[in-house]
Write a protein that holds these residues in place. Structure first.
Motif, PDB file in Angstrom:
ATOM      1  N   ALA A 268       3.633   5.552  -2.588  1.00  0.00           N
ATOM      2  CA  ALA A 268       2.424   4.737  -2.678  1.00  0.00           C
ATOM      3  C   ALA A 268       2.495   3.748  -3.827  1.00  0.00           C
ATOM      4  O   ALA A 268       2.957   4.065  -4.919  1.00  0.00           O
ATOM      5  CB  ALA A 268       1.208   5.639  -2.845  1.00  0.00           C
ATOM      6  N   ASN A 269       1.993   2.556  -3.542  1.00  0.00           N
ATOM      7  CA  ASN A 269       1.724   1.544  -4.551  1.00  0.00           C
ATOM      8  C   ASN A 269       0.213   1.430  -4.742  1.00  0.00           C
ATOM      9  O   ASN A 269      -0.269   1.148  -5.828  1.00  0.00           O
ATOM     10  CB  ASN A 269       2.313   0.201  -4.098  1.00  0.00           C
ATOM     11  CG  ASN A 269       2.173  -0.903  -5.131  1.00  0.00           C
ATOM     12  OD1 ASN A 269       2.505  -0.707  -6.299  1.00  0.00           O
ATOM     13  ND2 ASN A 269       1.691  -2.065  -4.705  1.00  0.00           N
TER      14      ASN A 269
ATOM     15  N   ALA B 114       5.086   1.498   7.033  1.00  0.00           N
ATOM     16  CA  ALA B 114       4.648   0.899   5.768  1.00  0.00           C
ATOM     17  C   ALA B 114       3.419   0.052   6.044  1.00  0.00           C
ATOM     18  O   ALA B 114       3.459  -0.860   6.878  1.00  0.00           O
ATOM     19  CB  ALA B 114       5.755   0.052   5.155  1.00  0.00           C
ATOM     20  N   ASP B 115       2.331   0.355   5.373  1.00  0.00           N
ATOM     21  CA  ASP B 115       1.069  -0.371   5.558  1.00  0.00           C
ATOM     22  C   ASP B 115       0.689  -0.450   7.028  1.00  0.00           C
ATOM     23  O   ASP B 115       0.218  -1.479   7.527  1.00  0.00           O
ATOM     24  CB  ASP B 115       1.156  -1.768   4.931  1.00  0.00           C
ATOM     25  CG  ASP B 115       1.343  -1.719   3.416  1.00  0.00           C
ATOM     26  OD1 ASP B 115       1.342  -0.613   2.851  1.00  0.00           O
ATOM     27  OD2 ASP B 115       1.483  -2.785   2.803  1.00  0.00           O
ATOM     28  N   GLY B 116       0.942   0.664   7.742  1.00  0.00           N
ATOM     29  CA  GLY B 116       0.587   0.744   9.151  1.00  0.00           C
ATOM     30  C   GLY B 116       1.567   0.111  10.112  1.00  0.00           C
ATOM     31  O   GLY B 116       1.405   0.215  11.322  1.00  0.00           O
ATOM     32  N   GLU B 117       2.624  -0.544   9.581  1.00  0.00           N
ATOM     33  CA  GLU B 117       3.610  -1.211  10.434  1.00  0.00           C
ATOM     34  C   GLU B 117       4.862  -0.351  10.537  1.00  0.00           C
ATOM     35  O   GLU B 117       5.324   0.208   9.538  1.00  0.00           O
ATOM     36  CB  GLU B 117       3.967  -2.581   9.849  1.00  0.00           C
ATOM     37  CG  GLU B 117       2.777  -3.515   9.658  1.00  0.00           C
ATOM     38  CD  GLU B 117       2.076  -3.843  10.957  1.00  0.00           C
ATOM     39  OE1 GLU B 117       2.731  -4.395  11.858  1.00  0.00           O
ATOM     40  OE2 GLU B 117       0.875  -3.546  11.078  1.00  0.00           O
ATOM     41  N   ARG B 118       5.433  -0.273  11.741  1.00  0.00           N
ATOM     42  CA  ARG B 118       6.614   0.571  11.947  1.00  0.00           C
ATOM     43  C   ARG B 118       7.837  -0.040  11.266  1.00  0.00           C
ATOM     44  O   ARG B 118       8.170  -1.197  11.488  1.00  0.00           O
ATOM     45  CB  ARG B 118       6.891   0.718  13.448  1.00  0.00           C
ATOM     46  CG  ARG B 118       7.850   1.836  13.793  1.00  0.00           C
ATOM     47  CD  ARG B 118       8.062   1.876  15.310  1.00  0.00           C
ATOM     48  NE  ARG B 118       8.541   3.161  15.763  1.00  0.00           N
ATOM     49  CZ  ARG B 118       9.818   3.536  15.768  1.00  0.00           C
ATOM     50  NH1 ARG B 118      10.744   2.695  15.324  1.00  0.00           N
ATOM     51  NH2 ARG B 118      10.179   4.729  16.210  1.00  0.00           N
ATOM     52  N   ILE B 119       8.496   0.754  10.434  1.00  0.00           N
ATOM     53  CA  ILE B 119       9.724   0.315   9.766  1.00  0.00           C
ATOM     54  C   ILE B 119      10.954   0.774  10.553  1.00  0.00           C
ATOM     55  O   ILE B 119      11.891   0.018  10.765  1.00  0.00           O
ATOM     56  CB  ILE B 119       9.794   0.862   8.327  1.00  0.00           C
ATOM     57  CG1 ILE B 119       8.639   0.294   7.500  1.00  0.00           C
ATOM     58  CG2 ILE B 119      11.133   0.536   7.677  1.00  0.00           C
ATOM     59  CD1 ILE B 119       8.638  -1.212   7.354  1.00  0.00           C
TER      60      ILE B 119
ATOM     61  N   CYS C 141       0.817  -1.223   0.000  1.00  0.00           N
ATOM     62  CA  CYS C 141       0.000   0.000   0.000  1.00  0.00           C
ATOM     63  C   CYS C 141       0.844   1.264   0.000  1.00  0.00           C
ATOM     64  O   CYS C 141       1.134   1.809  -1.054  1.00  0.00           O
ATOM     65  CB  CYS C 141      -0.972  -0.022   1.179  1.00  0.00           C
ATOM     66  SG  CYS C 141      -2.245  -1.304   1.052  1.00  0.00           S
ATOM     67  N   VAL C 142       1.254   1.737   1.175  1.00  0.00           N
ATOM     68  CA  VAL C 142       1.886   3.056   1.266  1.00  0.00           C
ATOM     69  C   VAL C 142       2.985   3.062   2.321  1.00  0.00           C
ATOM     70  O   VAL C 142       2.805   2.517   3.414  1.00  0.00           O
ATOM     71  CB  VAL C 142       0.843   4.149   1.633  1.00  0.00           C
ATOM     72  CG1 VAL C 142       1.504   5.520   1.746  1.00  0.00           C
ATOM     73  CG2 VAL C 142      -0.284   4.198   0.602  1.00  0.00           C
TER      74      VAL C 142
END
Length: 300
Positions: free
Chosen positions: A205-206, A277-282, A144-145
């Motif tokens: 964004a993808n 990324a997609d709500g997950e912490r990178i 996603c983003v």
């Protein structure tokens, strides 16, 4: 079923949508078994255990992976199947469900999502792009983003909050962060072209939306082989507050502070900034993002 049963791994987030949709995982498995599939159901006490069990199950061999939950589960699924050719199915039962939206799946009706899954299992799989993020010594896939500005800071705060439950938590976190947020100086390198600038928000964004339907890049295409870079140039707090509701509707695209770029490889650098990324912490910047066309197979 006319086809021979396929082996499916079904990974369930027991905390999907803060527990309101706990029934969905069992319903998915029951329906798939009734349809003639061989099902391995995975449901663990926490996300990390679930990730390990799912990785093990996929390594042992399966004809498909189905995830039940929100975008965290979709992210797990993408990271399990990217570049393997194993198709991914999603039964949206979370609060955001942005990948389900992008794939044209039901995102606010789990019963309809189960029906849609069964229908799509009968169709040939198709391919979508995914982005590969290289950060520190590791790498993570996303569909996603990637957020690396104001939206990432909001995500960070929302994740620390226990109340309110549901999507309004993101809105409240946004309002709290607005009080102190300042533009950051970024260095962006897009397909080798380097630019330095101050910005409120930088996203790659993808897919077209994040945060439960915020259509930050309404024209994004999951299968065009490109990443869309979304930049919001410095604004006053009052201006940012005025722009943000337009982002939900996707009507911000003509705003003078908004810029869209495309590329296949993006490097984001900034001091004291984090990425989600997609709500997950990178983690902290810098990160390097590359699109991998057709990296993920999805059912139907």
């Amino acid at each position: 079923m006319s086809q021979s049963p396929k082996r499916l791994v079904v990974a369930v987030n027991p905390a999907a949508s803060f527990g309101r949709n706990r029934w969905v995982g069992a319903a998915v498995v029951e329906r798939l078994i009734a349809e003639g599939y061989e099902v391995s159901m995975l449901r663990e006490a926490n996300f990390e255990l679930l990730r390990r069990e799912a990785e093990s199950a996929v390594a042992q061999g399966t004809d498909g992976v189905v995830v039940v939950g929100g975008d965290g589960m979709a992210s797990l699924g993408v990271n399990l199947v990217a570049e393997t050719g194993i198709p991914l199915g999603i039964v949206a039962a979370g609060t955001g469900n942005d990948l389900a939206r992008g794939l044209g799946l039901p995102f606010d009706d789990p019963a309809a999502a189960i029906d849609a899954l069964v229908d799509r299992l009968r169709l040939p799989s198709r391919r979508i792009d995914a982005g590969l993020i290289r950060h520190g010594v590791g790498s993570t896939w996303f569909a996603c983003v990637v957020s690396a500005g104001f939206d990432a800071v909001v995500n960070e705060r929302a994740n620390r909050m226990s109340r309110p439950r549901g999507p309004s938590r993101y809105t409240l976190a946004m309002l709290r962060e607005l009080a102190t947020f300042r533009p950051r100086r970024y260095t962006l390198t897009i397909d080798g072209a380097r630019r330095e600038q101050r910005a409120m928000l930088v996203s790659v964004a993808n897919n077209s939306s994040l945060g439960g339907g915020m259509r930050i890049v309404p024209h994004a295409d999951l299968a065009d082989g490109l990443l869309d870079v979304f930049i919001v140039h410095p604004l006053s707090r009052a201006q940012l507050i005025a722009v943000f509701p337009k982002v939900f509707a996707g009507t911000h695209v003509d705003h003078p502070a908004v810029e869209f770029l495309t590329g296949r490889q993006v490097v984001i650098e900034a001091d004291d900034a984090i990425a989600y990324a997609d709500g997950e912490r990178i983690g902290k910047l810098p990160i390097e993002i590359e699109v991998v066309p057709g990296a993920v197979a999805v059912f139907g």
